[in-house]
Design a protein around this motif. Structure first.
Motif, short mmCIF file in Angstrom:
data_model
loop_
_atom_site.label_atom_id
_atom_site.label_comp_id
_atom_site.label_asym_id
_atom_site.label_seq_id
_atom_site.Cartn_x
_atom_site.Cartn_y
_atom_site.Cartn_z
N ILE A 193 -21.46 -4.33 -13.55
CA ILE A 193 -22.95 -3.56 -13.75
C ILE A 193 -23.28 -3.25 -12.02
CG2 ILE A 193 -25.12 -4.10 -14.17
CD1 ILE A 193 -24.24 -6.05 -16.25
N ALA A 194 -23.17 -3.93 -11.13
CA ALA A 194 -23.64 -3.66 -9.94
C ALA A 194 -22.95 -2.47 -9.27
CB ALA A 194 -23.42 -4.92 -8.98
N ASN A 195 -21.65 -2.19 -9.64
CA ASN A 195 -20.98 -1.24 -8.97
C ASN A 195 -20.68 0.08 -10.02
OD1 ASN A 195 -19.37 -2.06 -6.43
ND2 ASN A 195 -18.99 -3.92 -7.77
N ARG A 213 -29.56 5.09 -13.82
CA ARG A 213 -30.54 4.77 -14.74
C ARG A 213 -31.53 4.14 -13.94
NH1 ARG A 213 -30.37 8.14 -18.71
NH2 ARG A 213 -28.54 8.12 -19.89
N GLU A 214 -31.19 3.15 -12.68
CA GLU A 214 -32.32 2.44 -12.37
C GLU A 214 -33.17 3.55 -11.36
OE1 GLU A 214 -29.82 -0.55 -10.35
OE2 GLU A 214 -29.79 -1.88 -12.04
N GLN A 225 -27.19 1.03 -20.85
CA GLN A 225 -26.22 1.40 -19.81
C GLN A 225 -25.48 0.11 -19.51
OE1 GLN A 225 -25.12 4.50 -19.34
NE2 GLN A 225 -23.30 3.37 -19.00
N ARG A 226 -26.44 -1.08 -19.28
CA ARG A 226 -25.86 -2.22 -18.97
C ARG A 226 -25.14 -3.04 -19.93
NH1 ARG A 226 -30.62 -2.32 -15.28
NH2 ARG A 226 -31.99 -2.98 -17.32
N ASN A 227 -25.79 -2.75 -21.04
CA ASN A 227 -24.98 -3.36 -22.37
C ASN A 227 -23.64 -2.83 -22.63
OD1 ASN A 227 -27.19 -5.13 -22.70
ND2 ASN A 227 -28.30 -4.03 -24.15
N GLN A 274 -20.27 -4.83 -22.42
CA GLN A 274 -19.32 -4.65 -23.58
C GLN A 274 -17.76 -4.12 -23.30
OE1 GLN A 274 -21.16 -2.65 -27.04
NE2 GLN A 274 -23.14 -3.80 -26.71
N LEU A 275 -17.95 -3.12 -22.61
CA LEU A 275 -16.65 -2.82 -22.18
C LEU A 275 -15.80 -3.54 -21.04
CD1 LEU A 275 -14.86 -0.21 -21.91
CD2 LEU A 275 -16.38 0.57 -19.82
N VAL A 276 -16.38 -4.53 -20.37
CA VAL A 276 -15.73 -5.47 -19.17
C VAL A 276 -15.24 -6.41 -20.33
CG1 VAL A 276 -15.89 -6.99 -17.72
CG2 VAL A 276 -17.23 -4.71 -17.64
N ILE A 277 -16.08 -6.74 -21.47
CA ILE A 277 -15.54 -7.84 -22.13
C ILE A 277 -14.29 -7.58 -22.87
CG2 ILE A 277 -16.25 -9.35 -24.20
CD1 ILE A 277 -18.96 -9.47 -23.40
#
Length: 248
Positions: free
Chosen positions: A51-53, A60-61, A155-157, A161-164
């Motif tokens: 998320i940080a990268n 979005r932030e 976007q964070r969600n 989900q993609l990483v999981i």
């Protein structure tokens, strides 16, 4: 140009330190003996790093910040109707004055002089449209901020989900690789036995060919499984934005 807040930099530095602790020295990884999940950082740490990268999350932030600045502008936009006017002139002026006294005829005096003339004043203009629409404009800006916050969370969600999915896909690909490896061992043993039996005339050519084809397919499937596992691992690294430094 990438804009990252000091807080985000601080969080990213912590995540990089935590992840680097798992890969201070590049290590050989035996995919047939070791479980990949024991060699990777915890899933939550990987998610936080991703998320940080993630550039879309940062976008979005920054959109939130843009709308926050826009709200501040909308709150003070009325000040554009306030102003100060000054008028400074220098030149030669004709000055006239009248001197009157009781019982005497008024006398007019004229003089010619070079001088500065100046004036200072303030003004306030209140356009009806701006006055009526100000509240709506502010509410719209607040709604844009809420929308930007929601989009950032979406976007964070999505990244989460993609990483999981990718993390579990790496684990799955390793298990499939192990299964293919066990199967190839059996296929190789059967092939050796078939060669001896064929040479001794125990089995016909057709049976020997069938066993040979099975062994060949097993070899091919093993190489494909190795490629799938390596690809899944590299994609996970790209999502996280940090190399795990495992020699697989």
């Amino acid at each position: 140009m990438r804009h990252i807040t000091k807080f985000s930099l601080f969080i990213l530095a912590i995540l990089m330190f935590r992840i680097s602790g798992f890969a201070q020295n590049p290590a050989n990884f035996d995919s047939m003996k070791e479980n990949i999940e024991t060699m990777l950082p915890p899933l939550e740490t990987i998610i936080d790093s991703a998320i940080a990268n993630n550039p879309f999350v940062r976008f979005r932030e920054m959109d939130i910040k843009v709308n926050e600045h826009k709200l501040q502008t909308d709150k003070i936009v009325w000040t554009k109707d306030l102003g100060v006017q000054t008028d400074i002139r220098y030149g030669t002026f004709n000055n006239f004055s009248t001197n009157t006294a009781e019982g005497q005829t008024p006398a007019t005096l004229a003089s010619l002089s070079s001088q500065f003339n100046y004036g200072v004043g303030a003004y306030l203009k209140v356009p009806i449209y701006d006055f009526v629409n100000r509240k709506n404009q502010i509410n719209q800006s607040k709604a844009e901020i809420e929308k930007a916050i929601s989009m950032a969370e979406v976007q964070r969600n999505e990244v989460r989900q993609l990483v999981i999915r990718q993390y579990n896909d790496v684990i799955l690909k390793q298990r499939l690789l192990r299964n293919k490896s066990k199967y190839i061992e059996t296929a190789r043993v059967n092939m050796l036995m078939a060669e001896k039996e064929f040479q001794n005339g125990v089995i016909p050519l057709g049976e020997y060919t069938r066993i040979s084809d099975i062994a060949s397919r097993a070899e091919s499937e093993l190489e494909s499984a190795k490629s799938d596992f390596t690809t899944a691992y590299m994609i996970l690294e790209e999502l996280v934005g940090i190399k795990f430094k495992l020699k697989i």
